[in-house]
Design a protein around this motif. Structure first.
Motif, PDB file in Angstrom:
ATOM      1  N   LYS A 147       4.289   5.830  -3.175  1.00 41.74           N
ATOM      2  CA  LYS A 147       3.077   5.315  -3.814  1.00 41.74           C
ATOM      3  C   LYS A 147       2.972   3.796  -3.671  1.00 41.74           C
ATOM      4  N   ALA A 148       1.783   3.287  -3.877  1.00 43.92           N
ATOM      5  CA  ALA A 148       1.529   1.847  -3.806  1.00 43.92           C
ATOM      6  C   ALA A 148       2.290   1.148  -4.928  1.00 43.92           C
ATOM      7  N   SER A 149       2.700  -0.106  -4.683  1.00 46.25           N
ATOM      8  CA  SER A 149       3.456  -0.844  -5.703  1.00 46.25           C
ATOM      9  C   SER A 149       3.126  -2.328  -5.638  1.00 46.25           C
ATOM     10  N   PRO A 162       0.826  -1.223   0.000  1.00 43.19           N
ATOM     11  CA  PRO A 162       0.000   0.000   0.000  1.00 43.19           C
ATOM     12  C   PRO A 162       0.858   1.270   0.000  1.00 43.19           C
ATOM     13  N   ALA A 163       0.212   2.378  -0.329  1.00 41.31           N
ATOM     14  CA  ALA A 163       0.896   3.677  -0.258  1.00 41.31           C
ATOM     15  C   ALA A 163       1.180   3.981   1.209  1.00 41.31           C
ATOM     16  N   ARG A 164       2.270   4.704   1.475  1.00 39.45           N
ATOM     17  CA  ARG A 164       2.628   5.005   2.853  1.00 39.45           C
ATOM     18  C   ARG A 164       3.462   6.280   2.891  1.00 39.45           C
ATOM     19  N   MET A 165       3.649   6.757   4.077  1.00 35.44           N
ATOM     20  CA  MET A 165       4.491   7.931   4.266  1.00 35.44           C
ATOM     21  C   MET A 165       5.897   7.462   4.644  1.00 35.44           C
ATOM     22  N   GLY A 166       6.893   8.090   4.058  1.00 31.97           N
ATOM     23  CA  GLY A 166       8.280   7.753   4.349  1.00 31.97           C
ATOM     24  C   GLY A 166       9.060   9.017   4.652  1.00 31.97           C
TER      25      GLY A 166
END
Length: 166
Positions: A72-74, A56-60
């Motif tokens: 972004k999601a991958s 899923p998309a996440r904050m980094g």
């Protein structure tokens, strides 16, 4: 070991023709790839599990600046070795035993050619393999020669030059 080596080793181990083994291996890779691409995992017990993983998309965080960024999601391919394979790799005594000459090939390519020759005495002696001419590598750019500093004037010449300027 590349694909050709794998095909030849499996053919030698199972006693099948290398063309049949190659077709089977090609079919295996196509089926596994197609099934995993659709999202269904493929598990070969004791060997490996092939799966598609959706992240899923996440904050980094940017490690250089510490700034928060959105990742972004991958989708990724995951191949997980299973217990039987890992045990065999970690303790080679547990690995399956191969027939003599399966791997590494006994005698290399010369033994393969000799084994494919007819059993009669009319077989021609194999000519030594010819090497392909080596491709000429592009010429490396030569570094510009280092510029030398101008020669220093002798002390007497310096005094004469200074006297002329006055």
């Amino acid at each position: 070991m590349n694909r050709r080596d794998l095909v030849n080793a499996v053919a030698a181990h199972t006693g099948q023709e290398s063309r049949q083994v190659d077709a089977t291996l090609k079919g295996f890779t196509e089926v596994v790839t197609a099934v995993v691409a659709k999202g269904e995992p493929v598990a070969l017990s004791g060997f490996a599990k092939f799966a598609k993983v959706e992240r899923p998309a996440r904050m980094g965080r940017n490690p250089a600046t510490g700034e928060q960024i959105k990742i972004k999601a991958s989708k990724k391919a995951r191949i997980t070795p299973l217990k039987g394979f890992k045990d065999a790799v970690m303790t080679p005594s547990q690995a399956p035993k191969l027939a003599k000459g399966v791997w590494p090939p006994a005698g290399g390519a010369a033994a393969k050619k000799a084994s494919s020759a007819p059993a009669g005495g009319s077989a021609k002696k194999a000519a030594p393999a010819k090497k392909a001419p080596a491709k000429k590598a592009p010429a490396a750019k030569k570094a510009a020669p280092a510029k030398k500093a101008p020669a220093k004037k002798a002390p007497a010449a310096k005094k004469a030059a200074a006297a002329k300027k006055r």
